[in-house]
Design an enzyme around this catalytic site. Structure first.
Site, PDB file in Angstrom:
ATOM      1  N   HIS A 134      34.814 -25.777 -21.487  1.00  0.00           N
ATOM      2  CA  HIS A 134      34.808 -25.882 -20.035  1.00  0.00           C
ATOM      3  C   HIS A 134      34.140 -27.187 -19.622  1.00  0.00           C
ATOM      4  CE1 HIS A 134      30.572 -24.804 -20.125  1.00  0.00           C
ATOM      5  NE2 HIS A 134      30.876 -23.753 -20.874  1.00  0.00           N
TER       6      HIS A 134
HETATM    7  P1  TYD Z   1      29.278 -19.710 -20.884  1.00  0.00           P
HETATM    8  O1  TYD Z   1      28.730 -20.813 -20.040  1.00  0.00           O
HETATM    9  O2  TYD Z   1      30.745 -19.410 -20.817  1.00  0.00           O
HETATM   10  O3  TYD Z   1      28.870 -19.949 -22.402  1.00  0.00           O
HETATM   11  P2  TYD Z   1      29.132 -21.214 -23.364  1.00  0.00           P
HETATM   12  O4  TYD Z   1      29.432 -22.386 -22.504  1.00  0.00           O
HETATM   13  O5  TYD Z   1      27.872 -21.372 -24.112  1.00  0.00           O
HETATM   14  O6  TYD Z   1      30.233 -20.874 -24.284  1.00  0.00           O
HETATM   15  O7  TYD Z   1      28.455 -18.408 -20.513  1.00  0.00           O
HETATM   16  C1  TYD Z   1      28.637 -17.158 -21.152  1.00  0.00           C
HETATM   17  C2  TYD Z   1      28.224 -16.059 -20.186  1.00  0.00           C
HETATM   18  O8  TYD Z   1      26.847 -16.169 -19.820  1.00  0.00           O
HETATM   19  C3  TYD Z   1      29.017 -16.073 -18.895  1.00  0.00           C
HETATM   20  O9  TYD Z   1      29.321 -14.710 -18.547  1.00  0.00           O
HETATM   21  C4  TYD Z   1      28.069 -16.649 -17.883  1.00  0.00           C
HETATM   22  C5  TYD Z   1      26.701 -16.243 -18.402  1.00  0.00           C
HETATM   23  N1  TYD Z   1      25.661 -17.236 -18.087  1.00  0.00           N
HETATM   24  C6  TYD Z   1      24.701 -16.942 -17.144  1.00  0.00           C
HETATM   25  O10 TYD Z   1      24.689 -15.856 -16.521  1.00  0.00           O
HETATM   26  N2  TYD Z   1      23.731 -17.869 -16.875  1.00  0.00           N
HETATM   27  C7  TYD Z   1      23.695 -19.067 -17.509  1.00  0.00           C
HETATM   28  O11 TYD Z   1      22.782 -19.910 -17.251  1.00  0.00           O
HETATM   29  C8  TYD Z   1      24.711 -19.367 -18.484  1.00  0.00           C
HETATM   30  C9  TYD Z   1      24.727 -20.698 -19.200  1.00  0.00           C
HETATM   31  C10 TYD Z   1      25.666 -18.420 -18.745  1.00  0.00           C
END
Ligand code: TYD
Length: 139
Positions: A52
């Site tokens: 992303h």
């Molecule tokens: P995501 O950003 O998609 O993870 P990565 O980029 O590491 O693969 O986040 C995974 C899940 O965690 C998503 O449901 C959103 C939640 N999340 C939060 O609630 N707060 C945060 O600060 C972050 C980074 C993620």
């Protein structure tokens, strides 16, 4: 963006016989005030994270333990960095697509972020990301 802005940042380290100490100050060692810290741990070695971009979020990503690969993409060019030193982080600017994989066993990924969590700030579709890069930052 552009991808040249995604630079490695070396933090200070104070070493003595008791061990190493590294510190980071928002607005000094990283180019923003730190408003959120999160970390990834218990990551399966075949996991793929990221996938992303963000409209308005700057981050610096560290391997506090172990190692992993981070691929950054500004819509024109992709670059790979291997993070393995807890003193060295990768600055990831706004409108940069990032993918993180090749985690070593027990790797810990810590992220310093310039904003609180806002799901609306995510761009999770690559074509939407390319479109956003052509429009430029919102701010
Ligand atoms: P995501 O950003 O998609 O993870 P990565 O980029 O590491 O693969 O986040 C995974 C899940 O965690 C998503 O449901 C959103 C939640 N999340 C939060 O609630 N707060 C945060 O600060 C972050 C980074 C993620």
């Amino acid at each position: 963006m552009p991808i040249e802005d995604c630079k490695l940042i070396d933090l200070p380290a104070i070493s003595d016989p008791r061990g190493d100490l590294t510190f980071v100050e928002g607005g000094n060692h990283v180019p923003f005030q730190i408003r959120r810290v999160y970390y990834l741990y218990n990551v399966p070695v075949d996991s793929e994270r990221g996938g992303h971009a963000h409209y308005d979020l700057e981050q610096v990503i560290f391997a506090l333990s172990g190692s992993f690969r981070i691929t950054v993409d500004d819509g024109r060019e992709r670059r790979e960095h291997w993070l393995r030193d807890p003193r060295t982080g990768l600055y990831v600017d706004r409108l940069i697509w990032r993918e993180i994989d090749a985690f070593s066993q027990g790797a810990v990924c810590m992220v310093l972020a310039s904003q609180p969590y806002h799901e609306a700030d995510y761009i999770r579709n690559y074509d939407a990301f390319l479109k956003a890069t052509k429009e430029g930052p919102r701010t």
